[in-house]
Design an enzyme around this catalytic site. Structure first.
Site, PDB file in Angstrom:
ATOM      1  N   SER A   1      -3.588  -4.711 -42.069  1.00 15.57           N
ATOM      2  CA  SER A   1      -3.167  -3.737 -43.036  1.00 15.57           C
ATOM      3  C   SER A   1      -2.000  -2.769 -42.946  1.00 15.57           C
ATOM      4  CB  SER A   1      -4.299  -2.932 -43.772  1.00 15.57           C
ATOM      5  OG  SER A   1      -5.372  -3.518 -44.316  1.00 15.57           O
TER       6      SER A   1
ATOM      7  N   ASP B   1     -14.410  -2.596 -32.001  1.00 16.63           N
ATOM      8  CA  ASP B   1     -15.292  -3.698 -31.052  1.00 16.63           C
ATOM      9  C   ASP B   1     -16.537  -3.104 -31.381  1.00 16.63           C
ATOM     10  OD1 ASP B   1     -16.530  -5.266 -29.293  1.00 16.63           O
ATOM     11  OD2 ASP B   1     -15.866  -4.464 -27.546  1.00 16.63           O
TER      12      ASP B   1
ATOM     13  N   ASP C   1     -21.288  -6.948 -29.992  1.00 12.60           N
ATOM     14  CA  ASP C   1     -21.548  -7.361 -28.512  1.00 12.60           C
ATOM     15  C   ASP C   1     -22.237  -8.668 -28.659  1.00 12.60           C
ATOM     16  OD1 ASP C   1     -19.748  -5.724 -27.404  1.00 12.60           O
ATOM     17  OD2 ASP C   1     -21.406  -4.317 -26.459  1.00 12.60           O
TER      18      ASP C   1
ATOM     19  N   GLU D   1     -15.006 -12.162 -27.751  1.00 12.55           N
ATOM     20  CA  GLU D   1     -15.609 -11.986 -26.680  1.00 12.55           C
ATOM     21  C   GLU D   1     -15.768 -13.575 -26.014  1.00 12.55           C
ATOM     22  OE1 GLU D   1     -19.470  -9.890 -26.106  1.00 12.55           O
ATOM     23  OE2 GLU D   1     -18.949  -8.486 -27.666  1.00 12.55           O
TER      24      GLU D   1
END
Length: 822
Positions: free
Chosen positions: A264, A336, A339, A195
């Protein structure tokens, strides 16, 4: 003269004897902590006897009368082999490294104190189900039983590192295991640095060019984001770049670079796609390489049957493995799950910040960090309704935080009612794909893709809590948001049923290489920044090339070193360079370039350690991306350590005008992409000549792509580093299935620092023919023969048997440890 010589000889002999005596004394002290695997111990905390049979590779097979006793045995075995590693991981989560290592780890401790991972772990203990709490308590008792044995029998403090640092070891607690799970979640996410990087880049680039350098994974396009600068008109576009974390006081930081977050591979074949008629599953999780490996092989004989696979010392469960009926593998989702919220501080009262309902007080407390050889440091910890406050010095947040504001972090792993370990415990007891998926409903973090195979079917489920965001959130989780706007705030988490899931695919094959798994639009999108767009291409070809698969074909895929990226990019960037130009004299730069192009033109893209082409290709791409972005981004270019294949493809295909990157802004002429490709290749060849020699045919990729398994604490200490670090010439690269992610910076930019520390292939038609291996060895003791004995097998692509047959384990056992109730 003769007398002087005799005295000099006597002094030399005396000094040599003293040095030898000192070395022998040090060796004796260090060797005291080597555990005796053929021993009987009376210990408190058991309800019945426990037997730990260590097979020929020192993999413990643990047998007991009850599940708690088996977890006790696992704690005992983990502590025998990895006590130092467990202690350091616990101290990292607690923010207490500086008590051992002094001021150099102070900023790392400060960051972890601010996040309060350990506080969240302590709060989560009570939320585990009864069986998991019992397992955690039994495991902790097993760890503590070994610590007591070390103290009572004077066994060298448990690990040689404790002779260099304080030997004080606090008893293990159930919260410590939960804290290590949360620490793993931190090591598997890069959402917050991503971000900040996107916000910083948006201040320097137009929206079109931002889409080039930080591209979305191919697929459904994303609606436009607001420019970060539009949220804060007074934020300068050219604020000085805060240096990266490793350059301004961090040490042993568990937060990965953006390109080195968790990765992975895992894939499975249904019985009708298997030659033997049973399901197949392959799994190789990628994490930072270390000595010893983060992974530890173990077998547990539970009430529901045996489970075997990869564990992490400190956590009482098999994270990657199988039972006789079910196999499971994990890959990082890349969700995600973080934040950054920009919070406005009340100019009239700095103890308050703006909320949707006006000014409210920060939650504030103080924390004292004890520092070895220095005065204690008191840190004021602040928290908002969105999460803990992160000072601007962390992750370059100062670059995107306006005056009069602070940045707060929201993250799913900070949940104080986290039942992830209970969910994972249920996975070990599951017998079918359906049972395994149901068991993981309460799993919070880290977000993982779970690939499953039972005897009759295969399945896939993303596990982990996804933040519920409003469709009106302006930043869409991609750039920091205004914390006082209700539309930006999280609204809980999405239901588990909405996590992507696949059952019994029609093709009979499923898998994941950290690639995009859904096209769902924001806010149910999971992430915009998927971890792979390249390896998946090669995997699809290998899976589709065969009608049926075998254990050997899955092994071949795990060890595949062909780079789809090299095969697709080289024809683009070299299109106007191959087979052009006049013949040049030997020894000239032109001739060197022509020879390099000849080698690459005949190369099949295999990143083999013995070939010169991978080094030429990798050096070229590195120089090319640097040339493309340095003039537009200035010092921010240093944040992009690895060439991005999607970015380079956009540039050379001129997608949405991306070829504009090829023109050097500061020059008077207009450069073409061919110009930059030629210049970058010449620069790459100069760098290769200075570091590896000018004879291109004699180059070896493996000489540059050295796997660096470094000891986390002693890896940089002169002399000791030659004992504790492990080095291996390796194949593979950033974008191959046998992944060997390069460090991307420094004097050895192609060193392999992030790879599959564990590999396993499970055949449910004949479970005991399954295989697994570690990148180093089972022991964390540098003097143990099991410190690196599996490493050469791993490097060569060999495996060891993964059998639940107790007699096979006993047949060549290196020792049998008996634990008897006191």
């Amino acid at each position: 003269m003769a007398r002087t010589f005799r005295w000099l000889l006597r002094i030399f002999v005396a000094v040599s004897l003293l040095a030898l005596t000192g070395a022998m004394g040090i060796y004796w002290l260090a060797a005291r902590s080597l555990p005796d695997y053929d021993a009987t111990h009376e210990v408190a905390g058991l309800t019945g006897p426990v037997e730990i049979v260590r097979d020929h590779a020192n993999v413990p097979h643990i047998f007991g009368d009850s599940d708690p006793d088996v977890f006790f045995g696992l704690g005992f075995a983990h502590a025998q082999d990895r006590l130092w590693q467990m202690t350091v991981m616990r101290r990292t989560a607690q923010g207490r490294l500086s008590e051992l290592f002094g001021a150099r780890t102070l900023r790392t401790d400060e960051l972890l104190r601010r996040m309060d991972l350990y506080g969240a772990a302590v709060a989560s203990v009570a939320d585990q189900d009864a069986a998991t709490r019992t397992a955690l308590e039994a495991y902790a008792a097993g760890v503590n039983a070994w610590i007591d044995t070390v103290n009572e029998d004077a066994l060298g403090r448990g690990a040689p590192e404790f002779f260099l640092f304080t030997p004080e070891i606090q008893p293990w607690r159930p919260a410590d295991s939960i804290a290590i799970v949360k620490l793993m979640a931190l090591q598997l996410t890069s959402a917050m640095p991503q971000e900040v990087l996107r916000a910083r880049a948006s201040l320097a680039l137009s929206p079109e060019r931002l889409r080039d350098i930080l591209p979305d994974a191919p697929g459904t396009p994303v609606t436009a984001l607001p420019q970060y600068g539009s949220l804060f008109p007074n934020l300068p576009a050219n604020t000085p770049l805060v240096p990266r974390d490793g350059e301004h006081g961090y040490a042993m930081l568990p937060v990965p670079e953006i390109d080195l977050a968790g990765a992975s591979n895992a894939w499975a074949a249904a019985p009708d796609r298997s030659a033997a008629g049973g399901s197949l599953l392959a799994s190789d999780p990628h994490l930072g390489l270390s000595a010893p490996s983060i992974w530890y092989l173990a077998r547990l004989e539970l009430d529901t049957g045996g489970v075997i696979g990869g564990t992490i010392p400190g956590i009482p469960m098999v994270l990657n493995g199988r039972s006789d009926a079910l196999g499971w593998g994990i890959t990082a989702t890349g969700m995600d799950d973080q934040d950054v919220f920009i919070e406005e501080v009340n100019p009239a009262d700095p103890a308050q910040y703006r909320s949707p309902r006006g000014w409210v007080d920060f939650e504030t407390r103080r924390s004292i960090i004890r520092v070895k050889d220095a005065a204690p440091v008191t840190v004021e910890l602040r928290r908002t309704q969105n999460g803990p406050v992160m000072p601007g010095g962390h992750f370059g947040l100062a670059n995107v935080t306006p005056p009069g504001h602070v940045a707060a972090l929201a993250w799913t792993a900070l949940d104080r009612d986290d039942r992830s370990l209970s969910a994972a415990m249920g996975l070990m007891h599951a017998r079918t794909v359906d049972e395994a998926i149901d068991a993981m409903e309460d799993f919070v973090a880290p977000a993982l893709n779970l690939t499953l195979a039972d005897r009759s079917e295969i399945g896939f489920k993303m596990v982990g809590k996804q933040p519920a965001r409003s469709a009106d959130q302006r930043g869409q989780g991609r750039i920091p948001s205004l914390g006082w706007q209700m539309a930006n705030r999280w609204q809980g988490t999405l239901p588990y049923a909405e996590n992507p899931e696949v059952r019994e695919p029609a093709s009979g094959i499923l898998g994941n290489t950290n690639n995009k798994i859904t096209d769902r639009p924001f806010p149910n999108h999971i992430t915009f920044d998927w971890g792979d767009t390249q390896r998946i291409q090669r995997w699809q070809k290998l899976m589709q090339d065969r009608q049926v698969h075998t254990r050997e074909s899955f092994i071949d895929a795990q060890l595949d070193t062909v780079s789809f990226t090299a095969r697709s990019l080289l024809p683009l960037i070299a299109a106007d360079l191959w087979f052009t130009g006049e013949a040049a004299e030997d020894g000239t730069p032109e001739r060197q370039r022509q020879r390099a192009l000849e080698l690459l033109a005949n190369w099949n893209g295999e990143m083999n350690e013995h070939l010169p082409e991978p080094l030429i290709y990798a050096a070229w791409l590195r120089q090319l991306q640097t040339r493309l972005i340095r003039d537009e981004l200035g010092p921010l270019a240093a944040e992009f350590h690895h060439p991005d294949p999607i970015f380079i493809e956009r540039v050379f295909r001129d997608i949405d005008g991306a070829s504009a990157w090829c023109d050097v802004v500061q020059s008077a002429i207009t450069e073409t992409c061919t110009d930059l490709a030629r210049i970058a290749l010449d620069e790459a060849l100069i760098w290769i000549g200075e570091n590896h020699g000018r004879a291109l045919e004699s180059l070896r990729w493996g000489d540059a792509h050295i796997a660096r398994h470094d000891h986390a604490v002693l890896g940089d200490v002169p002399v000791l580093k030659w004992i504790v670090n492990i080095r291996q010439s390796t194949s593979g690269g950033d974008n191959t299935l046998q992944r060997g992610q390069t460090i991307g910076t420094g004097p050895e930019p192609f060193a392999n620092v992030h790879a599959a520390g564990y590999r396993g292939v499970y055949d449910l038609a004949d479970p005991d023919s399954s295989l697994f291996v570690l990148a180093t060895g089972q022991s964390g003791h540098p003097l143990s023969r099991h410190y690196d004995d599996l490493g050469e097998l791993w490097r060569r692509g060999d495996y060891i048997p993964m059998s639940l047959d107790p007699e096979l384990a006993r047949a060549a056992a290196v020792g049998v440890t008996e634990l008897i109730p006191e």
